[in-house]
Scaffold this motif. Structure first.
Motif, PDB file in Angstrom:
ATOM      1  N   GLY A   1       0.841  -1.229   0.139  1.00  0.00           N
ATOM      2  CA  GLY A   1      -0.050  -0.008   0.036  1.00  0.00           C
ATOM      3  C   GLY A   1       0.845   1.215   0.008  1.00  0.00           C
ATOM      4  N   ILE A   2       1.950   1.323   0.913  1.00  0.00           N
ATOM      5  CA  ILE A   2       2.829   2.541   1.036  1.00  0.00           C
ATOM      6  C   ILE A   2       3.490   2.805  -0.288  1.00  0.00           C
ATOM      7  N   SER A   3       3.964   1.666  -0.966  1.00  0.00           N
ATOM      8  CA  SER A   3       4.696   1.638  -2.550  1.00  0.00           C
ATOM      9  C   SER A   3       3.673   2.286  -3.386  1.00  0.00           C
ATOM     10  N   GLY A   4       2.255   1.682  -3.530  1.00  0.00           N
ATOM     11  CA  GLY A   4       1.370   2.079  -4.401  1.00  0.00           C
ATOM     12  C   GLY A   4       1.049   3.802  -4.242  1.00  0.00           C
ATOM     13  N   PHE A   5       0.886   4.120  -3.160  1.00  0.00           N
ATOM     14  CA  PHE A   5       0.511   5.537  -2.807  1.00  0.00           C
ATOM     15  C   PHE A   5       1.839   6.450  -3.164  1.00  0.00           C
ATOM     16  N   GLY A   6       2.948   6.136  -2.637  1.00  0.00           N
ATOM     17  CA  GLY A   6       4.161   7.006  -2.863  1.00  0.00           C
ATOM     18  C   GLY A   6       4.608   7.109  -4.059  1.00  0.00           C
ATOM     19  N   GLY A   7       4.625   5.811  -4.823  1.00  0.00           N
ATOM     20  CA  GLY A   7       4.938   5.627  -6.342  1.00  0.00           C
ATOM     21  C   GLY A   7       4.200   6.451  -7.100  1.00  0.00           C
ATOM     22  N   ALA A   8       2.866   6.613  -7.022  1.00  0.00           N
ATOM     23  CA  ALA A   8       1.992   7.101  -7.827  1.00  0.00           C
ATOM     24  C   ALA A   8       2.061   8.702  -7.762  1.00  0.00           C
ATOM     25  N   PHE A   9       2.245   9.254  -6.462  1.00  0.00           N
ATOM     26  CA  PHE A   9       2.361  10.620  -6.037  1.00  0.00           C
ATOM     27  C   PHE A   9       3.777  11.136  -6.815  1.00  0.00           C
ATOM     28  N   LEU A  10       4.654  10.474  -6.709  1.00  0.00           N
ATOM     29  CA  LEU A  10       6.303  10.745  -7.072  1.00  0.00           C
ATOM     30  C   LEU A  10       6.166  10.878  -8.480  1.00  0.00           C
ATOM     31  N   ALA A  11       5.447   9.757  -9.089  1.00  0.00           N
ATOM     32  CA  ALA A  11       5.380   9.628 -10.602  1.00  0.00           C
ATOM     33  C   ALA A  11       4.582  11.205 -11.242  1.00  0.00           C
TER      34      ALA A  11
ATOM     35  N   PHE B   1      -2.848  -2.290  -3.628  1.00  0.00           N
ATOM     36  CA  PHE B   1      -1.877  -1.505  -4.563  1.00  0.00           C
ATOM     37  C   PHE B   1      -2.572  -0.516  -5.528  1.00  0.00           C
ATOM     38  N   ILE B   2      -3.496  -0.848  -6.084  1.00  0.00           N
ATOM     39  CA  ILE B   2      -4.248  -0.015  -7.154  1.00  0.00           C
ATOM     40  C   ILE B   2      -5.148   1.078  -6.334  1.00  0.00           C
ATOM     41  N   ALA B   3      -5.708   0.419  -5.180  1.00  0.00           N
ATOM     42  CA  ALA B   3      -6.554   1.806  -4.278  1.00  0.00           C
ATOM     43  C   ALA B   3      -5.438   2.539  -3.756  1.00  0.00           C
ATOM     44  N   SER B   4      -4.324   2.138  -3.317  1.00  0.00           N
ATOM     45  CA  SER B   4      -3.448   3.255  -2.783  1.00  0.00           C
ATOM     46  C   SER B   4      -2.754   4.108  -3.728  1.00  0.00           C
ATOM     47  N   GLY B   5      -2.620   3.551  -5.100  1.00  0.00           N
ATOM     48  CA  GLY B   5      -1.995   4.288  -6.056  1.00  0.00           C
ATOM     49  C   GLY B   5      -3.077   5.456  -6.463  1.00  0.00           C
ATOM     50  N   ILE B   6      -4.352   5.127  -6.569  1.00  0.00           N
ATOM     51  CA  ILE B   6      -5.542   6.131  -6.765  1.00  0.00           C
ATOM     52  C   ILE B   6      -5.452   7.116  -5.739  1.00  0.00           C
TER      53      ILE B   6
ATOM     54  N   TYR C   1       2.471  21.547  -0.274  1.00  0.00           N
ATOM     55  CA  TYR C   1       3.014  20.774  -1.694  1.00  0.00           C
ATOM     56  C   TYR C   1       4.538  20.045  -1.117  1.00  0.00           C
ATOM     57  N   LEU C   2       5.289  20.904  -0.420  1.00  0.00           N
ATOM     58  CA  LEU C   2       6.623  20.318   0.201  1.00  0.00           C
ATOM     59  C   LEU C   2       6.335  19.119   1.156  1.00  0.00           C
ATOM     60  N   GLU C   3       5.462  19.495   2.076  1.00  0.00           N
ATOM     61  CA  GLU C   3       5.208  18.540   3.085  1.00  0.00           C
ATOM     62  C   GLU C   3       4.763  17.354   2.475  1.00  0.00           C
ATOM     63  N   VAL C   4       3.656  17.232   1.552  1.00  0.00           N
ATOM     64  CA  VAL C   4       3.286  15.864   1.016  1.00  0.00           C
ATOM     65  C   VAL C   4       4.511  15.209   0.122  1.00  0.00           C
ATOM     66  N   LEU C   5       5.309  16.116  -0.586  1.00  0.00           N
ATOM     67  CA  LEU C   5       6.298  15.734  -1.420  1.00  0.00           C
ATOM     68  C   LEU C   5       7.376  14.883  -0.418  1.00  0.00           C
ATOM     69  N   ASP C   6       7.709  15.638   0.717  1.00  0.00           N
ATOM     70  CA  ASP C   6       8.723  15.077   1.867  1.00  0.00           C
ATOM     71  C   ASP C   6       8.076  13.619   2.072  1.00  0.00           C
ATOM     72  N   ALA C   7       6.825  13.787   2.547  1.00  0.00           N
ATOM     73  CA  ALA C   7       6.286  12.460   2.853  1.00  0.00           C
ATOM     74  C   ALA C   7       6.576  11.153   2.037  1.00  0.00           C
ATOM     75  N   SER C   8       5.969  11.656   0.748  1.00  0.00           N
ATOM     76  CA  SER C   8       6.248  10.684  -0.363  1.00  0.00           C
ATOM     77  C   SER C   8       7.663  10.045  -0.308  1.00  0.00           C
ATOM     78  N   PHE C   9       8.842  10.925  -0.233  1.00  0.00           N
ATOM     79  CA  PHE C   9      10.013  10.707  -0.407  1.00  0.00           C
ATOM     80  C   PHE C   9      10.535   9.834   0.900  1.00  0.00           C
ATOM     81  N   SER C  10       9.742  10.008   2.154  1.00  0.00           N
ATOM     82  CA  SER C  10      10.279   9.344   3.187  1.00  0.00           C
ATOM     83  C   SER C  10       9.782   7.961   3.671  1.00  0.00           C
ATOM     84  N   PHE C  11       8.569   7.603   2.636  1.00  0.00           N
ATOM     85  CA  PHE C  11       8.110   6.060   2.658  1.00  0.00           C
ATOM     86  C   PHE C  11       9.147   4.979   2.785  1.00  0.00           C
ATOM     87  N   ASP C  12      10.118   5.053   1.508  1.00  0.00           N
ATOM     88  CA  ASP C  12      10.934   3.985   1.383  1.00  0.00           C
ATOM     89  C   ASP C  12      12.088   4.180   2.521  1.00  0.00           C
TER      90      ASP C  12
END
Length: 357
Positions: free
Chosen positions: A126-136, A193-198, A237-248
């Protein structure tokens, strides 16, 4: 140089002191305490190395914010980054996954770190789906821009710039990738995975929408109100971006320790240095001086997004992630130096550059 990192060094000293106190309480021995301090230091270095591209991208947003919001990014932002992403976020995952209250999640993290680590690891899909979609979306939006007139790798970037006229192309690409990866994993994981990505896509759209609405209000606001609204949109925007970078980074940290508080101290040190680095890049005008550095960072973001999405099926070491990002930014920096040197070289009547070296 020191003025940018003074707060980071003070923060590091405080975190190391807390780590020593925790280490002595956990082991009661000098060698055990030194071992804890070493883990915290390694986690801090790891976070910086994995997040340099984050600092460059942050700088592209921060350069348009005034000094007040830059200070807030270094104060409120670090509180959100350290306590929000490195402590509260993992606890929230455990609480939801194990269906327990927040207090029980804290007790579990302190009393049974092995089970706590397992729950976090099991939430990786779930984390990979969310973070990957946002960063993409962040990376693709940079390249799918018809107003982008500076290209580092033209054979790739020019066609993408031309394709920007197709509405919703970035969303379509991300959805296709999500669907393709979901076909490689089990049905239950695929749904997660799909739900998290959406939700990652929706979060990106929501952040952009808030920014657009706040910018629209600028036209009727006074000067002070304009600065505050622009700063707020960028801050979100920066805080959400930082969150996505932090998942991994949060998940990968369990390879060194399964203690929530030790992980938070180490990654918190790294997060503070990344923020100081961001402000230095803005103040010194590094992005303007090295024209391709921003491009390298966004290539690194696309690479990180791809790695996060692929990781639901393939095991990809954290070292690979860090090396790819560092290599892309290093190449962009080198090409920027070459370009600057070429521009500074006098040109002859035949159009040839004179190299005085």
């Amino acid at each position: 140089m020191f003025k940018y990192y003074k707060g980071s060094f003070i923060f590091t000293a405080i975190c190391l002191a807390i780590a020593a106190w925790l280490g002595w309480g956990m082991t009661g021995a000098l060698m055990g305490t030194l071992g804890i301090l070493w883990i915290v230091a390694v986690l801090g270095v790891l976070e910086v190395s994995l997040s340099f591209d984050n600092a460059v991208v942050n700088a592209t947003v921060l350069r348009d914010m005034d000094a007040v919001w830059r200070r807030r990014f270094l104060t409120w932002g670090i509180v959100i980054a350290v306590f929000g992403m490195r402590i509260i976020f993992p606890l929230a995952i455990v609480a939801v996954a194990a269906r327990m209250g927040p207090i029980d999640a804290i007790i579990l993290a302190a009393s049974d770190p092995v089970r706590y680590e397992q729950i976090i690891t099991d939430a990786h899909v779930g984390i990979s789906g969310f973070g990957g979609a946002f960063l993409a979306m962040v990376g693709l939006t940079f390249f799918l821009d018809e107003d982008k007139d500076v290209h580092w790798i033209g054979v790739i970037e020019r066609p993408f710039s031309d394709l920007s006229r197709i509405s919703g192309l970035a969303i379509g690409i991300v959805l296709l990738v999500l669907y393709g990866m979901s076909r490689l994993i089990g049905p239950e994981e695929a749904m997660t995975f799909i739900a998290s990505g959406i939700f990652g896509l929706l979060t990106y759209i929501a952040v952009q929408s808030v920014g657009a609405l706040l910018e629209q209000e600028e036209h009727v606001a006074d000067a002070a109100g304009t600065v505050a609204r622009s700063g707020l949109a960028g801050f979100l925007y920066l805080e959400v971006l930082d969150a996505s970078f932090s998942f991994d980074g949060v998940i990968g940290a369990f390879a060194l320790s399964n203690n929530l508080f030790i992980i938070a101290l180490g990654l918190g040190i790294g997060a503070m240095f990344v923020r100081s680095m961001t402000v230095m890049l803005v103040d010194k005008g590094t992005l303007a001086e090295y024209r391709f550095l921003e491009h390298g960072a966004f290539y690194a973001i696309v690479a990180l997004a791809a790695i996060m999405l692929l990781s639901v099926r393939f095991a990809i070491p954290e070292t690979v992630t860090g090396l790819i990002g560092a290599a892309l930014i290093g190449l962009a920096f080198y090409d920027s130096l070459r370009s600057n040197r070429r521009d500074a070289t006098p040109v002859t009547a035949t159009g040839e550059h004179l190299d005085h070296t």
